[in-house]
Design a protein around this motif. Structure first.
Motif, PDB file in Angstrom:
ATOM      1  N   PHE A   1       0.831  -1.210   0.000  1.00 31.66           N
ATOM      2  CA  PHE A   1       0.000   0.000   0.000  1.00 31.66           C
ATOM      3  C   PHE A   1       0.868   1.264   0.000  1.00 31.66           C
ATOM      4  CE2 PHE A   1      -2.731  -3.267   1.871  1.00 31.66           C
ATOM      5  CZ  PHE A   1      -3.832  -3.161   1.040  1.00 31.66           C
ATOM      6  N   ASP A   2       2.010   1.168  -0.650  1.00 33.84           N
ATOM      7  CA  ASP A   2       2.924   2.299  -0.766  1.00 33.84           C
ATOM      8  C   ASP A   2       2.783   2.883  -2.172  1.00 33.84           C
ATOM      9  OD1 ASP A   2       5.002   4.118  -0.860  1.00 33.84           O
ATOM     10  OD2 ASP A   2       6.361   2.848   0.300  1.00 33.84           O
ATOM     11  N   PHE A   3       2.323   4.133  -2.240  1.00 31.29           N
ATOM     12  CA  PHE A   3       2.024   4.737  -3.535  1.00 31.29           C
ATOM     13  C   PHE A   3       3.269   4.954  -4.387  1.00 31.29           C
ATOM     14  CE2 PHE A   3      -0.757   6.656  -6.448  1.00 31.29           C
ATOM     15  CZ  PHE A   3      -0.129   7.772  -6.996  1.00 31.29           C
ATOM     16  N   GLN A   4       4.451   4.984  -3.777  1.00 32.85           N
ATOM     17  CA  GLN A   4       5.652   5.217  -4.566  1.00 32.85           C
ATOM     18  C   GLN A   4       5.953   4.053  -5.508  1.00 32.85           C
ATOM     19  OE1 GLN A   4       9.601   5.051  -2.768  1.00 32.85           O
ATOM     20  NE2 GLN A   4       8.676   4.328  -0.861  1.00 32.85           N
ATOM     21  N   THR A   5       5.330   2.899  -5.292  1.00 34.50           N
ATOM     22  CA  THR A   5       5.518   1.792  -6.230  1.00 34.50           C
ATOM     23  C   THR A   5       5.038   2.187  -7.629  1.00 34.50           C
ATOM     24  OG1 THR A   5       3.367   0.891  -5.535  1.00 34.50           O
ATOM     25  CG2 THR A   5       5.335   0.012  -4.454  1.00 34.50           C
ATOM     26  N   TYR A   6       3.948   2.942  -7.715  1.00 33.45           N
ATOM     27  CA  TYR A   6       3.449   3.412  -9.002  1.00 33.45           C
ATOM     28  C   TYR A   6       4.320   4.539  -9.569  1.00 33.45           C
ATOM     29  CZ  TYR A   6      -0.829   0.667  -8.702  1.00 33.45           C
ATOM     30  OH  TYR A   6      -1.738  -0.369  -8.648  1.00 33.45           O
ATOM     31  N   ILE A   7       4.885   5.334  -8.685  1.00 36.82           N
ATOM     32  CA  ILE A   7       5.756   6.405  -9.164  1.00 36.82           C
ATOM     33  C   ILE A   7       6.996   5.823  -9.819  1.00 36.82           C
ATOM     34  CG2 ILE A   7       7.183   8.360  -8.447  1.00 36.82           C
ATOM     35  CD1 ILE A   7       5.153   8.962  -6.288  1.00 36.82           C
ATOM     36  N   TRP A   8       7.567   4.780  -9.206  1.00 38.93           N
ATOM     37  CA  TRP A   8       8.751   4.155  -9.803  1.00 38.93           C
ATOM     38  C   TRP A   8       8.401   3.520 -11.147  1.00 38.93           C
ATOM     39  CZ3 TRP A   8      13.024   5.902  -8.253  1.00 38.93           C
ATOM     40  CH2 TRP A   8      13.261   6.196  -6.914  1.00 38.93           C
ATOM     41  N   ALA A   9       7.217   2.931 -11.243  1.00 41.10           N
ATOM     42  CA  ALA A   9       6.802   2.352 -12.528  1.00 41.10           C
ATOM     43  C   ALA A   9       6.659   3.438 -13.586  1.00 41.10           C
ATOM     44  CB  ALA A   9       5.482   1.602 -12.355  1.00 41.10           C
ATOM     45  N   ALA A  10       6.082   4.577 -13.201  1.00 40.12           N
ATOM     46  CA  ALA A  10       5.926   5.682 -14.155  1.00 40.12           C
ATOM     47  C   ALA A  10       7.284   6.188 -14.624  1.00 40.12           C
ATOM     48  CB  ALA A  10       5.124   6.809 -13.507  1.00 40.12           C
ATOM     49  N   LEU A  11       8.244   6.272 -13.717  1.00 40.78           N
ATOM     50  CA  LEU A  11       9.583   6.732 -14.085  1.00 40.78           C
ATOM     51  C   LEU A  11      10.274   5.745 -15.023  1.00 40.78           C
ATOM     52  CD1 LEU A  11      10.853   8.173 -10.677  1.00 40.78           C
ATOM     53  CD2 LEU A  11      10.074   9.432 -12.690  1.00 40.78           C
ATOM     54  N   ILE A  12      10.034   4.462 -14.826  1.00 43.93           N
ATOM     55  CA  ILE A  12      10.630   3.459 -15.721  1.00 43.93           C
ATOM     56  C   ILE A  12      10.031   3.579 -17.114  1.00 43.93           C
ATOM     57  CG2 ILE A  12      10.851   0.994 -16.171  1.00 43.93           C
ATOM     58  CD1 ILE A  12      10.954   0.558 -13.143  1.00 43.93           C
ATOM     59  N   TYR A  13       8.704   3.720 -17.188  1.00 47.70           N
ATOM     60  CA  TYR A  13       8.064   3.908 -18.502  1.00 47.70           C
ATOM     61  C   TYR A  13       8.585   5.184 -19.162  1.00 47.70           C
ATOM     62  CZ  TYR A  13       4.551   0.201 -18.008  1.00 47.70           C
ATOM     63  OH  TYR A  13       3.906  -1.004 -17.897  1.00 47.70           O
ATOM     64  N   LEU A  14       8.715   6.243 -18.389  1.00 48.23           N
ATOM     65  CA  LEU A  14       9.216   7.514 -18.931  1.00 48.23           C
ATOM     66  C   LEU A  14      10.642   7.366 -19.445  1.00 48.23           C
ATOM     67  CD1 LEU A  14       8.631  10.526 -19.374  1.00 48.23           C
ATOM     68  CD2 LEU A  14       9.541  10.947 -17.082  1.00 48.23           C
TER      69      LEU A  14
END
Length: 276
Positions: free
Chosen positions: A239-252
């Motif tokens: 339930f840590d929202f930064q998991t999605y942030i790291w995924a977004a950065l990888i896609y970027l």
């Protein structure tokens, strides 16, 4: 007699100067907001950095990233091969071939990729006895293969239109010059038309691959643990929202890598134009 008197440039009208000033202020404001947002995101990531989270789920992210890259690369290559006969059919004088190609492109460009993926994964599963009879059930029971098929069919429709438009953009004089030299049509296409068409089609092709890369995240819905699938699993456990942030950065990062590679390839292909 032509006058040689120097005429100084006239200042822009006040209304035009005010408009330019307003655009500059708006541009500076938007850029400042982007910079502040980037600083805020970096500060959040640094403050919430959890080495244990990275150690635990980092390998899963790499595994999901590899599945994403495989899916995008293979579907893009298979779609490129399939797009050739579709583009030929679109330009064919045969009405049946033209109608079939048009219907194919119309369907796959006019319906959502998610719906196409569901149609193949869930819809074709209803024909299990028939696929088992012909020995193809091993393919359609696997979510990854179904996603690969859906992505290939979808991107082939877009790539066919890109290829058709790129070939149409080559000046007619190139065809006429090749015919005047007595070159066969196959050699004309391979040596003259396609090299020029590829320069025109390069950026649209890469844009299609970028859209395919971002669209690949939907396969997580059909139980394929790609990058987004692993991200969803990590979030469900932490339930840590930064998991999605790291995924977004990888896609970027992947998109930026494609963009920079495109610029280098384009500069390489068009070096003869710059010299002239």
């Amino acid at each position: 007699m032509i006058s040689t008197h120097y005429i100084p440039p006239q200042p822009a009208p006040p209304a035009v100067r005010a408009k330019w000033k307003g655009k500059r202020i708006a541009g500076v404001t938007v850029l400042s907001l982007w910079i502040l947002g980037a600083i805020g995101l970096a500060a959040f990531l640094i403050a919430s950095w959890d080495p244990e989270l990275v150690r635990r789920y980092g390998p899963n992210y790499l595994s999901g990233l590899w599945i994403t890259v495989q899916l995008v690369v293979l579907s893009a290559l298979a779609g490129a091969v399939l797009s050739v006969p579709i583009a030929v059919g679109r330009n064919s004088h045969n009405r049946i071939a033209q109608a079939l190609s048009y219907g194919y492109v119309y369907f796959f460009r006019g319906t959502p990729l998610l719906a196409q993926t569901f149609l193949i994964y869930y819809g074709l599963g209803s024909f299990r006895p028939q696929f088992e009879a012909v020995g193809l059930w091993w393919f359609f029971r696997d979510a990854w293969y179904c996603a690969l098929l859906a992505f290939t069919l979808n991107t082939s429709a877009y790539q066919a239109e890109i290829l058709r438009g790129a070939i149409a953009a080559v000046p007619r004089g190139q065809w006429e010059a090749a015919a005047a030299l007595g070159l066969p049509r196959s050699l004309t296409i391979r040596k003259i038309i396609l090299p020029q068409a590829m320069i025109v089609a390069l950026r649209p092709y890469v844009n299609e691959i970028i859209l395919l890369l971002k669209g690949s995240a939907i396969v997580a819905i059909i139980t394929v643990f790609d990058l987004m699938g692993e991200t969803r699993r990590a979030y469900a456990r932490t339930f840590d929202f930064q998991t999605y942030i790291w995924a977004a950065l990888i896609y970027l990062s992947l998109v930026e890598l494609l963009r920079m590679s495109t610029e280098k390839i384009e500069a390489r292909l068009t070096r003869h134009l710059k010299r002239s």
